[in-house]
Design a protein around this motif. Structure first.
Motif, short mmCIF file in Angstrom:
data_model
loop_
_atom_site.label_atom_id
_atom_site.label_comp_id
_atom_site.label_asym_id
_atom_site.label_seq_id
_atom_site.Cartn_x
_atom_site.Cartn_y
_atom_site.Cartn_z
N ALA A 21 0.83 -1.21 0.00
CA ALA A 21 0.00 0.00 0.00
C ALA A 21 0.86 1.26 0.00
O ALA A 21 0.57 2.23 -0.72
N VAL A 24 2.77 1.68 -3.65
CA VAL A 24 1.97 2.16 -4.78
C VAL A 24 1.46 3.57 -4.55
O VAL A 24 1.13 4.28 -5.51
N ARG A 25 1.40 4.03 -3.32
CA ARG A 25 0.96 5.39 -3.02
C ARG A 25 2.10 6.39 -3.08
O ARG A 25 1.87 7.57 -3.40
N THR A 89 -1.07 9.94 2.15
CA THR A 89 -0.48 8.61 1.99
C THR A 89 -0.54 7.83 3.29
O THR A 89 -0.92 6.64 3.31
N VAL A 120 -4.37 -1.80 -3.68
CA VAL A 120 -4.07 -1.53 -5.09
C VAL A 120 -5.22 -0.87 -5.84
O VAL A 120 -5.12 -0.65 -7.05
N ILE A 125 -5.39 4.94 -4.48
CA ILE A 125 -4.03 5.41 -4.74
C ILE A 125 -4.05 6.88 -5.15
O ILE A 125 -3.25 7.69 -4.67
N GLU A 126 -4.99 7.23 -6.02
CA GLU A 126 -5.08 8.61 -6.51
C GLU A 126 -5.25 9.60 -5.36
O GLU A 126 -4.54 10.61 -5.28
N GLN A 129 -2.47 10.33 -2.99
CA GLN A 129 -1.43 11.18 -3.55
C GLN A 129 -1.93 12.61 -3.71
O GLN A 129 -1.37 13.39 -4.47
N ALA A 355 -3.72 1.97 -12.80
CA ALA A 355 -2.97 3.00 -12.07
C ALA A 355 -1.81 3.52 -12.90
O ALA A 355 -1.52 4.72 -12.91
#
Length: 506
Positions: A21, A24-25, A89, A120, A125-126, A129, A355
């Motif tokens: 996690a 990917v972030r 994050t 994921v 994730i978006e 960030q 992603a």
């Protein structure tokens, strides 16, 4: 009692999922400039505590919890774009952990799979960030889900973790977004239905009432501000009324990897997960997952159709934890290990491919304020002024100047940000007024004496609908030299020079 070996194995699994996690972030978190909405968060975090209560809600219509926490965060980390986004994050990683814990209320395997799925998910994730309060909202929703599952699992929860999760989940949710009372209503309706159906849960009405009262009391101080914000939204808001296409368009981002086609596969898969729970005699769990996924959408859509449109993917982020668990139950129900692992691998690969396409590899995804700032600095000639319409554009531009170590005087029209006393274009955001009917004489007089003036606006700017600024600048003797357009955000940078300034004698 779990053995030492199983405890160590669980710790390794949890660490691996949380590391995934985090990875990917964090990947690509610095690729984009801070855009307008994030710049509001930056401004909020720089304001004194009193302003977070009185001024900030007029400008950035969100409850102040996120701004307060971000303010404390930047005191430790600084306010660069990576530092600002880093708080989201951390919240995203914490939410992944809570989702895992919620899944483990159903089954250990469901816990691990739900953690991986949530880790994921491209939408998660978006927003992990982005320096905005939506990951905090997701954390509150995950705590509510965990609390509901824990309370329904046992009539006497050990150390009351379920009630504690419901209490803090409710408070965090309410204080993170002004639409979150719909999520609280969904959680309350879900708990009432379980208590009505399950006699062992019905006996817990006293702690349920105490938790509900504490959540309500915690939110009462914000109620007058919320009422005022609701009036502004009811007067005018930018979100369109949802039709059937828009309903599924927003959902495809929240739970469908961004693809309409994915919804045709994921919705039946989630129903399969709920069906498996019912077959295993876990009807209460099935109802909780169904209700916490469906009811916020139904309530949100009802308000949007009957009162004022508020249907937006980012506020529907609250449904993601429950949906992840429903999908995890379906995958966990695959008896053959090789097929189960293959299904999980396919899900993860599709998420990461999406992603990569939409987040990691896509350039110009957010407004390019660093490029704008560099353009201005490299084009400076003599005494310079930067004029922005709307005035809120000064926020991301100021942050971009700070990041490149430069500075130029910035003025907003009709007044510098914040300007809550003037007629706002959107009553829900009272600090950024339209220029229509405003007195611009003092601002134009200042512009008259500048050798170089940069006028920054957007294509089709609703704050200057009659395109009044440019002809008035030309009437001052300023000559249009160039215009540069930045696709992301439709930003326009117009460069003017003053030809009529008297030259000093030799």
């Amino acid at each position: 009692m779990p053995s030492h070996t199983s405890t160590l194995r669980d710790a390794i699994y949890a660490l691996a999922i949380l590391s995934l996690a985090a990875l990917v972030r964090l990947y690509g978190i610095a690729n984009e400039s801070l855009w307008l909405d994030e710049a509001y968060s930056w401004w909020d975090a720089r304001e004194p505590l009193g302003a977070l209560w009185h001024l900030a809600p007029q400008c950035d219509p969100h409850p102040p919890l996120y701004a307060l926490l971000l303010k404390a965060w930047v005191e430790l980390t600084g306010d660069g774009r990576v530092a600002l986004r880093g708080f989201s994050t951390v919240l995203g990683i914490l939410t992944t952990a809570v989702v895992m814990l919620a899944g483990r209320q159903i089954d250990a395997r469901v816990g691990w799979i739900s953690g991986i799925l949530f880790a994921v998910t491209p939408f998660q994730i978006e927003f992990a960030q982005e320096a905005r309060p939506y990951t905090l909202l997701a954390l509150g929703a995950a705590l509510l889900l965990y609390g509901l599952l824990e309370v329904s699992r046992s009539p006497v929860p050990r150390l009351w973790p379920g009630w504690i999760a419901l209490l803090f989940g409710g408070i965090i949710t309410l204080w993170s977004n002004s639409t979150s009372m719909l999520t609280i209503a969904a959680a309350a309706f879900t708990l009432i239905a379980i208590m009505w159906k399950e006699s062992r849960v019905r006996a817990l009405w006293r702690p349920a009432l105490i938790v509900a009262a504490l959540i309500a009391v915690s939110w009462l101080p914000y109620l007058p501000i919320f009422i005022e914000q609701a009036r502004g939204v009811s007067d005018d808001f930018w979100i369109p009324r949802p039709d059937l296409w828009r309903v599924f368009n927003e959902l495809r981002f929240v739970v469908g990897f961004g693809y309409f086609e994915a919804l045709w596969f994921l919705f039946p898969l989630s129903i399969l997960g709920l069906t498996l729970l019912c077959r295993e005699g876990k009807r209460a769990f099935a109802w909780i997952l169904f209700a916490m996924f469906v009811l916020p959408v139904v309530f949100n859509l009802s308000v949007s159709l009957l009162v004022k449109p508020i249907y937006l993917a980012r506020t529907l982020i609250v449904i993601a934890p429950a949906f992840a668990l429903a999908i995890a139950v379906a995958i966990a129900g695959i008896r053959r290990a090789s097929l189960r692992h293959a299904a999980l691998a396919v899900y993860v690969c599709v998420c990461m491919w999406n992603a990569a396409q939409t987040l990691y590899w896509k350039e110009g995804r957010k407004e390019q304020w660093l490029e704008v700032a560099r353009t201005l600095v490299h084009s400076v000639k003599g005494d310079t002024l930067v004029l922005v319409v709307p005035n809120e554009l000064a926020l991301p531009l100021s942050h971009a100047f700070a990041e490149i170590g430069a500075t130029l005087p910035i003025r907003g029209a009709p007044a510098d940000f914040p300007a809550p006393g003037l007629l706002a274009r959107y009553p829900s955001g009272k600090c950024s007024p339209s220029i229509v009917g405003q007195d611009l004489s003092a601002l134009l007089d200042e512009a008259r004496h500048k050798e170089t003036l940069f006028f920054i606006t957007r294509t089709g700017n609703v704050y200057d609908p009659r395109d009044e600024i440019r002809p008035r600048l030309e009437a001052l003797g300023l000559t249009a030299e160039s215009v540069q357009r930045f696709r992301a955000g439709s930003i326009e940078v117009h460069r003017y020079e003053q030809r009529n300034l008297s030259k000093p004698a030799n």
